[in-house]
Design a protein around this motif. Structure first.
Motif, short mmCIF file in Angstrom:
data_model
loop_
_atom_site.label_atom_id
_atom_site.label_comp_id
_atom_site.label_asym_id
_atom_site.label_seq_id
_atom_site.Cartn_x
_atom_site.Cartn_y
_atom_site.Cartn_z
N THR B 108 0.84 -1.08 -0.01
CA THR B 108 -0.02 0.08 -0.03
C THR B 108 0.80 1.21 0.07
O THR B 108 0.64 2.07 -0.80
N ILE B 109 1.80 1.29 0.91
CA ILE B 109 2.93 2.48 0.95
C ILE B 109 3.58 2.67 -0.43
O ILE B 109 3.64 3.77 -0.89
N LEU B 110 3.74 1.37 -0.96
CA LEU B 110 4.76 1.73 -2.37
C LEU B 110 3.62 2.37 -3.54
O LEU B 110 3.99 3.21 -4.03
N ALA B 111 2.45 1.78 -3.23
CA ALA B 111 1.23 2.39 -4.44
C ALA B 111 1.21 4.08 -3.82
O ALA B 111 1.23 4.75 -5.09
N ASN B 112 1.04 4.32 -2.97
CA ASN B 112 0.99 5.70 -2.41
C ASN B 112 1.99 6.50 -3.01
O ASN B 112 1.91 7.50 -3.55
N SER B 113 3.32 5.87 -2.78
CA SER B 113 4.37 6.60 -3.32
C SER B 113 4.62 6.72 -4.69
O SER B 113 4.83 7.88 -5.45
N VAL B 123 -2.87 1.85 -10.65
CA VAL B 123 -4.23 1.76 -10.69
C VAL B 123 -4.72 0.49 -10.02
O VAL B 123 -5.85 0.78 -9.51
N ASP B 124 -4.01 -0.43 -9.90
CA ASP B 124 -4.42 -1.58 -9.34
C ASP B 124 -3.55 -2.78 -8.91
O ASP B 124 -2.50 -2.53 -9.67
N ILE B 125 -3.72 -3.32 -7.88
CA ILE B 125 -2.72 -4.54 -7.39
C ILE B 125 -3.36 -5.83 -7.68
O ILE B 125 -4.32 -6.08 -6.96
N VAL B 126 -2.52 -6.67 -8.42
CA VAL B 126 -3.20 -8.08 -8.49
C VAL B 126 -1.94 -9.05 -8.35
O VAL B 126 -1.02 -9.23 -8.82
N GLY B 127 -2.18 -9.87 -7.08
CA GLY B 127 -1.13 -10.67 -6.61
C GLY B 127 0.15 -9.82 -6.39
O GLY B 127 0.14 -8.84 -5.50
N ARG C 32 -5.74 14.04 -16.86
CA ARG C 32 -6.43 15.14 -15.96
C ARG C 32 -6.14 14.69 -14.28
O ARG C 32 -5.71 15.55 -13.73
N LEU C 33 -6.32 13.53 -13.98
CA LEU C 33 -6.15 12.98 -12.86
C LEU C 33 -4.93 13.26 -12.03
O LEU C 33 -4.80 13.71 -11.08
N GLN C 34 -3.81 12.59 -13.08
CA GLN C 34 -2.69 12.89 -12.77
C GLN C 34 -2.05 14.11 -12.45
O GLN C 34 -1.60 14.35 -11.52
N SER C 35 -2.40 15.06 -13.53
CA SER C 35 -1.88 16.56 -13.28
C SER C 35 -2.49 17.14 -11.98
O SER C 35 -1.68 17.58 -11.10
N THR C 76 -3.94 10.70 -1.97
CA THR C 76 -3.50 9.53 -3.00
C THR C 76 -4.48 8.25 -3.00
O THR C 76 -4.64 7.68 -4.24
N VAL C 77 -5.14 7.96 -2.10
CA VAL C 77 -6.12 7.02 -1.85
C VAL C 77 -7.48 7.49 -2.86
O VAL C 77 -7.95 6.50 -3.55
N ALA C 78 -7.55 8.77 -2.59
CA ALA C 78 -8.80 9.02 -3.43
C ALA C 78 -8.79 8.63 -4.97
O ALA C 78 -9.41 8.38 -5.74
N ALA C 79 -7.34 9.29 -5.37
CA ALA C 79 -7.05 9.36 -6.53
C ALA C 79 -7.04 7.76 -7.28
O ALA C 79 -7.47 7.55 -8.44
N HIS C 80 -6.30 6.80 -6.52
CA HIS C 80 -6.11 5.55 -6.83
C HIS C 80 -7.76 4.83 -7.12
O HIS C 80 -7.90 4.33 -8.17
N ALA C 81 -8.53 5.15 -5.91
CA ALA C 81 -10.01 4.59 -6.45
C ALA C 81 -10.60 5.36 -7.39
O ALA C 81 -11.53 4.49 -8.26
N LEU C 82 -10.59 6.49 -7.65
CA LEU C 82 -11.07 6.93 -9.06
C LEU C 82 -10.72 6.60 -10.17
O LEU C 82 -11.43 6.36 -11.11
N VAL C 83 -9.36 6.39 -10.28
CA VAL C 83 -8.76 5.61 -11.53
C VAL C 83 -9.36 4.33 -11.70
O VAL C 83 -9.92 3.97 -12.69
#
Lengths: 88, 162, 108
Positions: B108-113, B123-127, C32-35, C76-83
């Motif tokens: 999770t932390i790597l995805a946020n970074s 976009v997504d983590i699968v496995g 758009r979401l990225q920038s 960051t988590v909101a952007a991930h969920a939106l994508v």
């Protein structure tokens, strides 16, 4: 210094108009949600500048609560977008 | 039992930071709120308490924070360049990157970074594969872009969270 | 001290402006979401750091410091969920895109 801060506050409010443009014009529904998400973050900046101008630090509390509420709202919208039930 | 105590201490520190006054009544209210929080959310939060007590993790965390801040600032100038350039030099696409991490919190932390670094958003983590939307795909070589996207952070995160 | 805070707030608003221009100019949802996410999040963090310089280490300054990590994780988590939500909803990548590895996973 406070006068310049007032100008910055107006600039920050004017930036929200860009988000409103994207919310109104967006060709698909996801574009509108991106606009709502960014709007929520910009409001936190407005709260921060307003708390300096009025010298009242409780406005920052409003900012923190706004971050969390906007986060929950965006997650709910994203879950609706991906077609799941809300309790999944 | 230990994890209830850990979440109690964490939420009490959070309360003190938010209110920042050391009167008796404030501290009593804080202890009550932290007790309620630790009883309700104690079993969801963490599995082991031991990683909190190892000192070297905090040392790596501080180094990681500096690197992360530098990458963030670079990301902003990168995005500003792409936005303000009249021809908009973008070449977007979704690529697949292999991870070497095991635990969920590290992933999770790597995805946020990755979301905050230049030109990429996860976009997504699968496995143990992570899908990344990249604004400018510069190479087609898998090894090269894995190194470019995730390699900078992976070794620090492995030392901090595993 | 106030001058440093003022400079930080100016930098933050400049980055917010870049993010909003990206929100208007770029062609599809993902770009758009990225920038927007990157620029606006770091711009607001810069504004909060400016607030810390104004208040010093008092009640307000500590609150502003606490707000920064909350803002980072929330954005960051909101952007991930939106994508992910936009992809599952079926919005195509833009015309300029060159690669799509996620298609196979989503189909199965």
């Amino acid at each position: 210094m406070i006068d310049y801060l007032n100008i910055l506050l107006y600039v920050q409010i004017a930036l929200c108009v860009f988000c409103l443009f994207r919310i109104i014009r967006g060709p698909s529904i996801a574009d509108r949600m991106v606009g709502i998400d960014i709007f929520g973050i910009l409001v936190v900046g407005i709260c921060a500048i307003l708390s300096i101008i009025t010298k009242r630090s409780y406005i920052l509390d409003i900012g923190i609560a706004w971050i969390i509420l906007s986060f929950i709202g965006t997650l709910t919208l994203a879950k609706y977008l991906s077609g799941k039930k809300l309790n999944e | 039992m230990m994890k209830y105590i850990a979440i109690f201490i964490l939420s009490f520190i959070f309360w003190i930071l938010l209110t920042f006054s050391f009167s008796i009544s404030n501290i009593v209210v804080g202890i009550a709120a932290a007790l309620v929080t630790s009883f309700v959310f104690g079993k969801y939060f963490l599995k082991h308490v031991r990683p909190f007590l190892q000192i070297q993790r905090y040392y790596w965390l501080i180094i990681y924070l500096f690197i992360f801040t530098w990458e963030c600032i670079k990301a902003n100038f990168d995005v500003a360049y792409r936005v303000l350039h009249p021809a908009m030099p973008i070449k977007p696409g979704i690529v697949k990157v292999k991870l070497g991490l095991k635990t969920n919190i590290a992933k999770t932390i790597l995805a946020n970074s990755i979301t905050m670094t230049p030109g990429t958003i996860s976009v997504d983590i699968v496995g143990d594969e992570i899908y990344v939307h990249w604004i400018y795909i510069s190479t087609d070589n898998v090894e090269e872009y894995s190194q470019k996207i995730a390699g900078r952070f992976e070794k620090y995160i492995k030392k901090i969270f595993e | 001290m106030e001058i440093i805070g003022f400079i930080f707030i100016c930098i933050g608003i400049l980055f917010n402006l870049f993010g909003c221009i990206g929100l208007i100019r770029l062609p599809d949802v993902y770009n758009r979401l990225q920038s927007a996410t990157k620029c606006v999040t770091l711009g607001t963090c810069s504004i909060l750091i400016g607030v810390v310089f104004y208040y010093g280490f008092t009640n307000g300054g500590i609150k502003a410091i606490v707000a920064i990590p909350i803002l980072f994780f929330a954005a960051t988590v909101a952007a991930h969920a939106l994508v992910k939500g936009a992809y599952i909803f079926g919005i195509k990548l833009g015309d300029k895109s060159v690669k799509d590895d996620y298609k196979d996973v989503h189909k199965s």
